[in-house]
Design a protein around this motif. Structure first.
Motif, short mmCIF file in Angstrom:
data_model
loop_
_atom_site.label_atom_id
_atom_site.label_comp_id
_atom_site.label_asym_id
_atom_site.label_seq_id
_atom_site.Cartn_x
_atom_site.Cartn_y
_atom_site.Cartn_z
N ASN A 12 76.65 -44.72 23.75
CA ASN A 12 75.48 -44.29 24.37
C ASN A 12 74.69 -45.83 24.26
N CYS A 13 73.73 -45.89 25.38
CA CYS A 13 72.79 -46.99 25.41
C CYS A 13 71.20 -46.43 25.56
N LEU A 14 70.64 -47.00 24.78
CA LEU A 14 69.12 -46.96 24.82
C LEU A 14 68.59 -48.27 25.44
N ILE A 15 67.70 -47.88 26.15
CA ILE A 15 66.93 -48.93 27.13
C ILE A 15 65.62 -49.13 26.85
N ALA A 16 64.93 -50.31 26.36
CA ALA A 16 63.51 -50.34 26.24
C ALA A 16 62.95 -51.09 27.60
N LEU B 93 68.02 -53.55 24.57
CA LEU B 93 69.01 -52.50 24.80
C LEU B 93 69.52 -52.37 23.35
N ALA B 94 70.20 -51.24 23.34
CA ALA B 94 70.96 -50.72 21.91
C ALA B 94 72.07 -49.81 22.60
N HIS B 95 73.39 -50.49 21.80
CA HIS B 95 74.49 -49.46 22.22
C HIS B 95 74.57 -48.93 21.06
N ILE B 96 74.88 -47.50 20.79
CA ILE B 96 75.11 -46.64 19.47
C ILE B 96 76.01 -45.62 19.97
N ARG B 97 76.35 -45.16 18.64
CA ARG B 97 77.64 -44.24 18.85
C ARG B 97 77.36 -43.47 17.45
N ALA B 98 78.29 -42.21 17.47
CA ALA B 98 78.75 -41.65 16.19
C ALA B 98 79.85 -42.23 15.50
N MET B 99 79.92 -42.40 14.19
CA MET B 99 80.99 -43.04 13.38
C MET B 99 81.26 -41.94 12.38
N PRO B 100 82.62 -41.56 12.29
CA PRO B 100 83.04 -40.62 11.22
C PRO B 100 82.90 -41.31 9.63
N ARG B 101 82.53 -40.67 8.82
CA ARG B 101 82.52 -41.17 7.26
C ARG B 101 83.26 -39.95 6.55
N PRO B 102 84.62 -40.27 6.55
CA PRO B 102 85.53 -39.50 5.72
C PRO B 102 85.05 -38.88 4.45
N LEU B 103 84.63 -40.02 3.46
CA LEU B 103 84.18 -39.72 2.24
C LEU B 103 83.10 -38.62 2.11
#
Length: 155
Positions: A55-59, A69-79
């Motif tokens: 995803n991208c957020l634009i200021a 800009l900020a490129h951000i995404r979900a990241m799994p954390r298995p533990l």
């Protein structure tokens, strides 16, 4: 623009393409990574593909010009059996720095994290990114993790 009240953060839209590319090129130049039309077009495509994780957020400033800009995404954390947010890229137009853009982008990422149930947002930065690290030190906790990278062998 004198303060953060004049910074608005929105999801990237087609109207941002030219400014997004200018910002993304600036980000790549900072890290001395050559940017090609092929790479930029692929990333732009990801940002507009609802099935893609990025995803991208634009200021935007008061005139609607993209200044961060900020490129951000979900990241799994298995533990933990949960996801967190992962900030891949953050860049603020050098002319807009010190005007609340950084803070506005992180406020929007906080809202995204709350909406998605992410308990945290993580990111990496280069050792030499002194200005960025100084800002990050104000808003986050530096972790003890060390990043390794292994190139995939040719078949």
């Amino acid at each position: 623009m004198a303060n953060a009240e004049k910074v608005r953060v929105v999801p990237v839209a087609e109207r941002h393409k030219k400014d997004w590319r200018r910002l993304y090129d600036g980000y790549a130049a900072f890290y001395k990574v050559p940017m090609t039309d092929e790479i930029a077009d692929r990333v732009w495509g990801w940002l507009h593909d609802p099935a893609h994780v990025l995803n991208c957020l634009i200021a935007e400033d008061a005139d609607g010009r993209a200044i961060g800009l900020a490129h951000i995404r979900a990241m799994p954390r298995p533990l933990s059996g949960a996801e967190c947010g992962f900030l891949d890229d953050l860049f603020v137009d050098p002319e807009a720095r010190g005007r609340g853009v950084f803070e506005a982008l992180f406020a929007a990422m906080d809202q995204m994290a709350q909406k998605n149930g992410w308990p945290m947002v993580r990111w990496l930065t280069q050792e030499f990114n002194y200005r960025g690290r100084s800002a990050y030190d104000r808003i986050a906790t530096k972790t003890p993790f060390i990043l390794y990278q292994r190139e995939t062998p040719s078949a």
